[in-house]
Design a protein around this motif. Sequence first.
Motif, short mmCIF file in Angstrom:
data_model
loop_
_atom_site.label_atom_id
_atom_site.label_comp_id
_atom_site.label_asym_id
_atom_site.label_seq_id
_atom_site.Cartn_x
_atom_site.Cartn_y
_atom_site.Cartn_z
N GLU A 39 0.83 -1.21 0.00
CA GLU A 39 0.00 0.00 0.00
C GLU A 39 0.87 1.26 0.00
OE1 GLU A 39 -2.87 0.03 3.16
OE2 GLU A 39 -3.64 -1.94 2.61
N ALA A 40 1.94 1.25 0.78
CA ALA A 40 2.84 2.40 0.84
C ALA A 40 3.49 2.63 -0.52
CB ALA A 40 3.90 2.21 1.92
N PHE A 41 3.94 1.56 -1.14
CA PHE A 41 4.62 1.69 -2.42
C PHE A 41 3.64 2.12 -3.52
CE2 PHE A 41 6.86 0.42 -6.25
CZ PHE A 41 8.13 0.87 -5.98
N ALA A 42 2.41 1.61 -3.48
CA ALA A 42 1.40 2.02 -4.45
C ALA A 42 1.11 3.52 -4.32
CB ALA A 42 0.13 1.21 -4.28
N PHE A 43 1.02 4.00 -3.09
CA PHE A 43 0.83 5.43 -2.85
C PHE A 43 2.00 6.22 -3.44
CE2 PHE A 43 2.25 8.90 -0.07
CZ PHE A 43 1.22 9.81 -0.27
N MET A 44 3.22 5.78 -3.18
CA MET A 44 4.40 6.48 -3.70
C MET A 44 4.39 6.51 -5.22
SD MET A 44 7.38 5.25 -1.06
CE MET A 44 8.63 6.34 -1.72
N THR A 45 3.92 5.45 -5.84
CA THR A 45 3.85 5.42 -7.30
C THR A 45 2.88 6.47 -7.81
OG1 THR A 45 4.40 3.07 -7.31
CG2 THR A 45 3.33 3.95 -9.29
N ARG A 46 1.71 6.57 -7.17
CA ARG A 46 0.73 7.58 -7.58
C ARG A 46 1.28 8.99 -7.38
NH1 ARG A 46 -2.65 3.81 -4.88
NH2 ARG A 46 -2.81 5.19 -3.09
N VAL A 47 1.96 9.22 -6.27
CA VAL A 47 2.56 10.54 -6.01
C VAL A 47 3.67 10.82 -7.02
CG1 VAL A 47 3.90 11.93 -4.38
CG2 VAL A 47 1.93 10.60 -3.58
N ALA A 48 4.46 9.81 -7.35
CA ALA A 48 5.55 10.00 -8.32
C ALA A 48 5.01 10.48 -9.66
CB ALA A 48 6.34 8.71 -8.49
N LEU A 49 3.89 9.93 -10.09
CA LEU A 49 3.29 10.36 -11.36
C LEU A 49 2.83 11.82 -11.29
CD1 LEU A 49 1.30 7.12 -12.20
CD2 LEU A 49 3.41 7.94 -13.29
N ALA A 50 2.21 12.20 -10.18
CA ALA A 50 1.77 13.59 -10.00
C ALA A 50 2.97 14.53 -9.91
CB ALA A 50 0.90 13.71 -8.76
N ALA A 51 4.01 14.11 -9.20
CA ALA A 51 5.20 14.94 -9.05
C ALA A 51 5.91 15.14 -10.39
CB ALA A 51 6.15 14.32 -8.03
N GLU A 52 5.99 14.07 -11.17
CA GLU A 52 6.64 14.18 -12.48
C GLU A 52 5.86 15.13 -13.39
OE1 GLU A 52 9.65 13.47 -15.21
OE2 GLU A 52 9.55 13.06 -13.07
N LYS A 53 4.55 15.03 -13.35
CA LYS A 53 3.70 15.91 -14.16
C LYS A 53 3.90 17.38 -13.75
CE LYS A 53 -1.05 16.57 -15.64
NZ LYS A 53 -2.45 16.12 -15.50
N ALA A 54 4.07 17.62 -12.45
CA ALA A 54 4.28 18.98 -11.94
C ALA A 54 5.74 19.43 -12.06
CB ALA A 54 3.85 19.05 -10.48
N ASP A 55 6.63 18.49 -12.44
CA ASP A 55 8.07 18.76 -12.50
C ASP A 55 8.58 19.30 -11.16
OD1 ASP A 55 10.60 18.73 -13.66
OD2 ASP A 55 10.41 20.80 -14.37
N HIS A 56 8.10 18.68 -10.09
CA HIS A 56 8.50 19.07 -8.73
C HIS A 56 8.47 17.80 -7.88
CE1 HIS A 56 9.36 21.86 -5.59
NE2 HIS A 56 8.30 21.53 -4.89
N HIS A 57 9.60 17.44 -7.33
CA HIS A 57 9.76 16.12 -6.75
C HIS A 57 10.03 16.17 -5.25
CE1 HIS A 57 10.77 16.13 -11.03
NE2 HIS A 57 10.00 15.05 -11.02
N PRO A 58 9.38 15.30 -4.49
CA PRO A 58 9.55 15.31 -3.04
C PRO A 58 10.86 14.66 -2.60
CG PRO A 58 8.10 13.51 -3.68
CD PRO A 58 8.41 14.28 -4.93
N ASP A 59 11.30 15.07 -1.42
CA ASP A 59 12.33 14.32 -0.70
C ASP A 59 11.52 13.37 0.17
OD1 ASP A 59 14.23 16.00 -1.75
OD2 ASP A 59 14.49 17.19 0.06
#
Length: 98
Positions: A39-59
């Motif tokens: 579940e944690a990894f699936a969440f991170m995958t969804r966030v990664a897609l949103a972050a890539e689209k925004a061209d702004h990436h979390p630490d």
Amino acid sequence: MSVLTESERAAALEGLDGWTFDAARNGLARRLTFGDFGEAFAFMTRVALAAEKADHHPDWSNVWNRVDILLTTHDAGGVTARDVALARAIDAIAPSLP
């Protein structure tokens, strides 16, 4: 992009559930806990897609069922509107999580 003032940052945090300001790392922070690693990894995958689209990436980091996130705009030297926007997008992905 300019760094938010202390009052702008405080106002933004009022609308962000579970987020705090981490003064030591100069960013918005949130910890999310899931049922398991999948579940944690699936969440991170969804966030990664949103972050890539925004061209702004979390630490961030992941340990088993926990994801720790820090949002800061490194080239601006602190929290900007981009961090607030990504925090809102993350909240939309995980609206009912602690």
